[in-house]
Write an enzyme that holds these catalytic residues in place. Structure first.
Site, PDB file in Angstrom:
ATOM      1  N   LYS A 134      -5.152  -9.564  -6.127  1.00 15.53           N
ATOM      2  CA  LYS A 134      -6.356 -10.005  -5.407  1.00 15.53           C
ATOM      3  C   LYS A 134      -7.547  -9.079  -5.720  1.00 15.53           C
ATOM      4  O   LYS A 134      -7.351  -7.892  -6.004  1.00 15.53           O
ATOM      5  CB  LYS A 134      -6.098 -10.097  -3.899  1.00 15.53           C
ATOM      6  CG  LYS A 134      -6.036  -8.785  -3.169  1.00 15.53           C
ATOM      7  CD  LYS A 134      -6.164  -8.984  -1.650  1.00 15.53           C
ATOM      8  CE  LYS A 134      -6.310  -7.628  -0.984  1.00 15.53           C
ATOM      9  NZ  LYS A 134      -6.911  -7.629   0.313  1.00 15.53           N
TER      10      LYS A 134
ATOM     11  N   LYS B 206       0.829  -1.220   0.000  1.00 15.48           N
ATOM     12  CA  LYS B 206       0.000   0.000   0.000  1.00 15.48           C
ATOM     13  C   LYS B 206       0.857   1.261   0.000  1.00 15.48           C
ATOM     14  O   LYS B 206       0.473   2.269  -0.588  1.00 15.48           O
ATOM     15  CB  LYS B 206      -0.963   0.002   1.184  1.00 15.48           C
ATOM     16  CG  LYS B 206      -2.088  -1.009   1.006  1.00 15.48           C
ATOM     17  CD  LYS B 206      -3.297  -0.718   1.872  1.00 15.48           C
ATOM     18  CE  LYS B 206      -4.440  -1.654   1.500  1.00 15.48           C
ATOM     19  NZ  LYS B 206      -5.583  -1.572   2.353  1.00 15.48           N
TER      20      LYS B 206
ATOM     21  N   LYS C 212     -11.397  -3.945  -2.795  1.00 17.77           N
ATOM     22  CA  LYS C 212     -12.320  -2.806  -2.808  1.00 17.77           C
ATOM     23  C   LYS C 212     -11.668  -1.574  -3.402  1.00 17.77           C
ATOM     24  O   LYS C 212     -12.312  -0.741  -3.999  1.00 17.77           O
ATOM     25  CB  LYS C 212     -12.711  -2.428  -1.376  1.00 17.77           C
ATOM     26  CG  LYS C 212     -13.547  -3.440  -0.649  1.00 17.77           C
ATOM     27  CD  LYS C 212     -14.107  -2.777   0.609  1.00 17.77           C
ATOM     28  CE  LYS C 212     -14.150  -3.731   1.767  1.00 17.77           C
ATOM     29  NZ  LYS C 212     -12.975  -3.681   2.622  1.00 17.77           N
TER      30      LYS C 212
HETATM   31  N1  AQP Z   1      -9.623 -11.148  -2.647  1.00 21.35           N
HETATM   32  C1  AQP Z   1      -9.887 -11.686  -1.463  1.00 21.35           C
HETATM   33  N2  AQP Z   1      -9.980 -13.037  -1.317  1.00 21.35           N
HETATM   34  C2  AQP Z   1     -10.264 -13.597  -0.108  1.00 21.35           C
HETATM   35  N3  AQP Z   1     -10.468 -12.865   1.017  1.00 21.35           N
HETATM   36  C3  AQP Z   1     -10.376 -11.519   0.935  1.00 21.35           C
HETATM   37  N4  AQP Z   1     -10.528 -10.521   1.832  1.00 21.35           N
HETATM   38  C4  AQP Z   1     -10.336  -9.327   1.221  1.00 21.35           C
HETATM   39  N5  AQP Z   1     -10.065  -9.516  -0.075  1.00 21.35           N
HETATM   40  C5  AQP Z   1     -10.087 -10.869  -0.302  1.00 21.35           C
HETATM   41  C6  AQP Z   1     -10.849 -10.719   3.251  1.00 21.35           C
HETATM   42  O1  AQP Z   1     -11.992  -9.918   3.562  1.00 21.35           O
HETATM   43  C7  AQP Z   1     -11.911  -9.502   4.926  1.00 21.35           C
HETATM   44  C8  AQP Z   1     -12.244  -8.069   5.053  1.00 21.35           C
HETATM   45  O2  AQP Z   1     -11.293  -7.312   4.376  1.00 21.35           O
HETATM   46  P1  AQP Z   1     -11.098  -5.765   4.685  1.00 21.35           P
HETATM   47  O3  AQP Z   1     -12.107  -4.983   3.973  1.00 21.35           O
HETATM   48  O4  AQP Z   1     -11.081  -5.477   6.103  1.00 21.35           O
HETATM   49  O5  AQP Z   1      -9.680  -5.522   4.225  1.00 21.35           O
HETATM   50  P2  AQP Z   1      -8.948  -5.794   2.923  1.00 21.35           P
HETATM   51  O6  AQP Z   1      -8.257  -7.090   2.978  1.00 21.35           O
HETATM   52  O7  AQP Z   1      -8.086  -4.605   2.804  1.00 21.35           O
HETATM   53  O8  AQP Z   1     -10.079  -5.862   1.789  1.00 21.35           O
HETATM   54  P3  AQP Z   1      -9.960  -5.285   0.372  1.00 21.35           P
HETATM   55  O9  AQP Z   1     -11.228  -5.523  -0.319  1.00 21.35           O
HETATM   56  O10 AQP Z   1      -8.771  -5.773  -0.325  1.00 21.35           O
HETATM   57  O11 AQP Z   1      -9.864  -3.759   0.640  1.00 21.35           O
HETATM   58  P4  AQP Z   1      -8.694  -2.769   0.245  1.00 21.35           P
HETATM   59  O12 AQP Z   1      -8.790  -2.654  -1.223  1.00 21.35           O
HETATM   60  O13 AQP Z   1      -9.089  -1.513   0.965  1.00 21.35           O
HETATM   61  O14 AQP Z   1      -7.394  -3.331   0.681  1.00 21.35           O
HETATM   62  C9  AQP Z   1     -10.497  -9.854   5.407  1.00 21.35           C
HETATM   63  O15 AQP Z   1     -10.578 -10.998   6.230  1.00 21.35           O
HETATM   64  C10 AQP Z   1      -9.749 -10.179   4.149  1.00 21.35           C
HETATM   65  O16 AQP Z   1      -8.760 -11.171   4.364  1.00 21.35           O
END
Ligand code: AQP
Length: 342
Positions: free
Chosen positions: A201, A115, A204
């Site tokens: 991956k 990040k 969001k």
């Molecule tokens: N691609 C993924 N595959 C499996 N699990 C995933 N998680 C996120 N992306 C995947 C799991 O979702 C939970 C919540 O995630 P979060 O929103 O708290 O954080 P994150 O991992 O940062 O999710 P994003 O969507 O990838 O958001 P950004 O883009 O902001 O970084 C966690 O348990 C995560 O493992």
């Protein structure tokens, strides 16, 4: 069994969040409830401060995420559903743990490296230290099971290291302050990848909405995104080994298997030899069948802001109570006399 996990209320929850984490929240909520355990699921609004965000949107997206979680099957009668900002013990414990966490440990976090990219100096301190807040989030409830996607495994290992060092440095061997939490990672959907690039991956924060299926997408949008998903011209093989060098195809087959609650091999037994012209419409139908009812419930729930606020208020009350004994023990172990709010 104490289940604890969180999700950031920024952006739209997607299929990766659902298959990697949310679906397991529901399974473990039911298991904990049946066994007299406890399940706490929180909206990580304090974590949202680590990246640029719009204050005007944060509360609304927090409520939308509550509606999504309830639509997915979380039941406020069976689990404690709350947002971090209403439970100040999380931030308080984070500060206590920053005395134990090491700079070197945080520097090794791949999510920080990803990040921050090349601009580390320009990042917020919160982005660097948020794994310590994450450790506080689970340690404060003595979590035993933490359902997360694979991308969070390293952060959970950090939480274990922090707990272990704190216990070693400040607690008696027979009376540890913190329980070491175990990650609960679904084998079949540990890492769902982007629909546009099988090496990244699903996320969001990815600018292209075509890279993910949002839980709030309608049936046409889902079908459109699957139709446009990146693939290759080869037909599907009849065994998973044949997908080794085909990340996008492997991702679609894995998503299909996870949604159908079967194995990729079973999917290939059905679709082996077929092209994506046949596989993609079947996958779209499956997605709509599994996610459509969630979306319909979400649309209904999200209108009732009062009910959603009430769920969070009640959850926060329970969480504050559950968090207090561990926070007290941590203060005491560190030799601090804790002031009590009047
Ligand atoms: N691609 C993924 N595959 C499996 N699990 C995933 N998680 C996120 N992306 C995947 C799991 O979702 C939970 C919540 O995630 P979060 O929103 O708290 O954080 P994150 O991992 O940062 O999710 P994003 O969507 O990838 O958001 P950004 O883009 O902001 O970084 C966690 O348990 C995560 O493992």
């Amino acid at each position: 069994m104490i289940v604890v996990s969180g999700i950031q209320p920024t952006g739209k929850p997607h299929l990766g969040n659902y298959l990697g984490a949310i679906r397991n929240y529901v399974k473990l909520q039911d298991e904990a409830h049946a066994n007299g355990g406890q399940c706490l699921i929180f909206l990580a609004d304090l974590h949202a401060l680590s990246m640029p965000h719009d204050p005007a949107d944060l509360h609304a997206s927090t409520l939308e995420m509550v509606a999504t979680l309830v639509a997915c099957g979380l039941d406020p009668a069976k689990c404690v559903l709350f947002n971090q900002a209403q439970v100040p013990q999380h931030a308080e414990l984070q500060w206590l743990l920053t005395g134990t966490a090491r700079m070197g440990w945080l520097n090794r976090m791949t999510q920080w490296k990803d990040k921050a990219g090349k601009n580390r100096e320009g990042q917020s301190v919160a982005l660097f230290t948020y794994p310590v807040l994450q450790a506080a989030d689970v340690l404060i409830y003595q979590a035993t099971h933490v359902p997360v996607g694979e991308d969070q495994k390293q952060h959970l290992e950090l939480a274990r290291d922090i707990a272990q060092k704190f216990n070693n440095d400040f607690a008696n061997e027979d009376a540890p302050v913190f329980t070491l939490p175990e990650p609960y990672i679904p084998e079949e959907a540990a890492r769902i990848m982007s629909l546009r690039d099988g090496s990244r991956k699903m996320s969001k924060s990815e600018p292209s909405d075509m890279s993910r299926i949002n839980l709030t997408d309608d049936a046409d949008t889902m079908a459109q995104k699957i139709k446009k998903a990146k693939t290759d011209p080869e037909p599907l093989p009849s065994e998973v080994a044949g997908l080794a060098e085909r990340p996008e195809a492997l991702n679609l087959v894995s998503i299909y298997a996870a949604l159908a609650e079967t194995t990729p091999d079973a999917v290939l037994a059905e679709f082996g030899g077929e092209g994506f012209g046949k596989f993609k419409p079947a996958m779209a139908d499956l997605c709509v069948a599994k996610l459509g009812p969630i979306r319909d419930r979400f649309v209904e729930l999200k209108e009732d802001r009062e009910a959603l606020d009430a769920i969070l208020a009640r959850g926060a009350l329970q969480a504050r109570e559950l968090a207090t004994p561990t926070l007290d023990s941590a203060y005491q172990a560190l030799g601090l006399v804790r002031g009590r709010p009047a």
